[in-house]
Design a protein around this motif. Structure first.
Motif, mmCIF file in Angstrom:
data_model
loop_
_atom_site.group_PDB
_atom_site.id
_atom_site.type_symbol
_atom_site.label_atom_id
_atom_site.label_comp_id
_atom_site.label_asym_id
_atom_site.label_seq_id
_atom_site.Cartn_x
_atom_site.Cartn_y
_atom_site.Cartn_z
ATOM 1 N N THR A 78 -57.887 -53.104 -25.190
ATOM 2 C CA THR A 78 -58.042 -54.093 -23.991
ATOM 3 C C THR A 78 -59.339 -54.791 -24.260
ATOM 4 N N ILE A 79 -59.472 -55.993 -24.286
ATOM 5 C CA ILE A 79 -60.881 -56.586 -24.291
ATOM 6 C C ILE A 79 -61.311 -57.338 -23.154
ATOM 7 N N GLU A 80 -60.090 -57.775 -22.495
ATOM 8 C CA GLU A 80 -60.464 -58.483 -21.149
ATOM 9 C C GLU A 80 -58.966 -58.343 -20.302
ATOM 10 N N LEU A 81 -59.229 -58.214 -19.030
ATOM 11 C CA LEU A 81 -58.028 -58.416 -18.158
ATOM 12 C C LEU A 81 -58.505 -59.251 -16.743
ATOM 13 N N ARG A 105 -53.059 -61.959 -35.580
ATOM 14 C CA ARG A 105 -53.130 -60.881 -36.406
ATOM 15 C C ARG A 105 -54.452 -59.906 -35.775
ATOM 16 N N ASN A 106 -55.130 -60.530 -34.996
ATOM 17 C CA ASN A 106 -56.362 -59.859 -34.577
ATOM 18 C C ASN A 106 -56.706 -59.740 -33.143
ATOM 19 N N THR A 107 -55.824 -60.703 -32.338
ATOM 20 C CA THR A 107 -55.722 -60.627 -31.025
ATOM 21 C C THR A 107 -54.314 -61.007 -30.371
ATOM 22 N N GLN A 108 -53.969 -60.420 -29.343
ATOM 23 C CA GLN A 108 -52.721 -60.552 -28.627
ATOM 24 C C GLN A 108 -53.050 -61.117 -27.008
ATOM 25 N N VAL A 109 -52.749 -61.875 -26.400
ATOM 26 C CA VAL A 109 -52.713 -62.264 -25.130
ATOM 27 C C VAL A 109 -51.405 -62.206 -24.527
ATOM 28 N N TRP A 110 -51.330 -61.363 -23.364
ATOM 29 C CA TRP A 110 -50.105 -61.215 -22.453
ATOM 30 C C TRP A 110 -50.338 -61.814 -20.973
ATOM 31 N N ASP A 111 -49.139 -62.381 -20.454
ATOM 32 C CA ASP A 111 -49.174 -62.744 -19.163
ATOM 33 C C ASP A 111 -48.188 -62.051 -18.523
ATOM 34 N N ALA A 112 -48.510 -61.281 -17.312
ATOM 35 C CA ALA A 112 -47.504 -60.714 -16.484
ATOM 36 C C ALA A 112 -47.554 -61.093 -14.987
ATOM 37 N N THR A 113 -46.240 -61.180 -14.460
ATOM 38 C CA THR A 113 -46.123 -61.487 -13.246
ATOM 39 C C THR A 113 -45.388 -60.123 -12.269
#
Length: 139
Positions: A78-81, A105-113
């Motif tokens: 994880t690089i940021e939350l 390929r190098n990053t993923q972004v996830w949103d959670a509720t």
């Protein structure tokens, strides 16, 4: 793709299992989980600790990342939350739905509720950015 049971087993002896997080669904770009509100998850003020909510959301996003790793990847970090807390709970069950926003390929972004099961009220909005890791090439 890993199953909810595999993720629950994987987390049994780590923080997710210790807190009581149960993964209920793993699908393409989505992970769902639940967490019962119990005394050891509370802050001293008698409300669910914000760290409990963040751990639930971060676990869903992290497991989603694992389930969505590109070919050749060995893991992620994880690089940021970020989380916005809009409510809390004293009892019941909280649920989390994490959805992929970006699967690169190098990053993923996830949103959670995170919501309260009984009231349906949104308790927190969460965004997590992960860096995809690859094995070091042989010299």
């Amino acid at each position: 793709m890993p199953t909810p049971e595999q993720f629950n087993q994987r987390g049994a002896n780590t923080l997710p299992g210790h807190l009581g997080i149960v993964i209920t669904h793993v699908g393409d770009g989505e992970v769902r989980a639940e967490l019962p509100v119990v005394p050891h998850l509370m802050a001293p003020n008698g409300f669910l600790h914000a760290g409990s909510i963040v751990t639930l959301a971060d676990t869903c996003a992290g497991y989603g990342c694992v389930a969505s790793l590109p070919a050749g990847a060995s893991g992620f970090t994880t690089i940021e939350l970020k989380s916005n807390h809009l409510g809390t709970a004293r009892e019941g069950v909280v649920e989390c739905v994490a959805k992929a926003v970006h699967l690169g390929r190098n990053t993923q972004v996830w949103d959670a509720t995170v919501t309260h099961r009984d009231t349906g009220k949104t308790m927190a909005l969460f965004r997590c950015t992960q860096m995809v890791l690859y094995p070091k090439p042989a010299a």
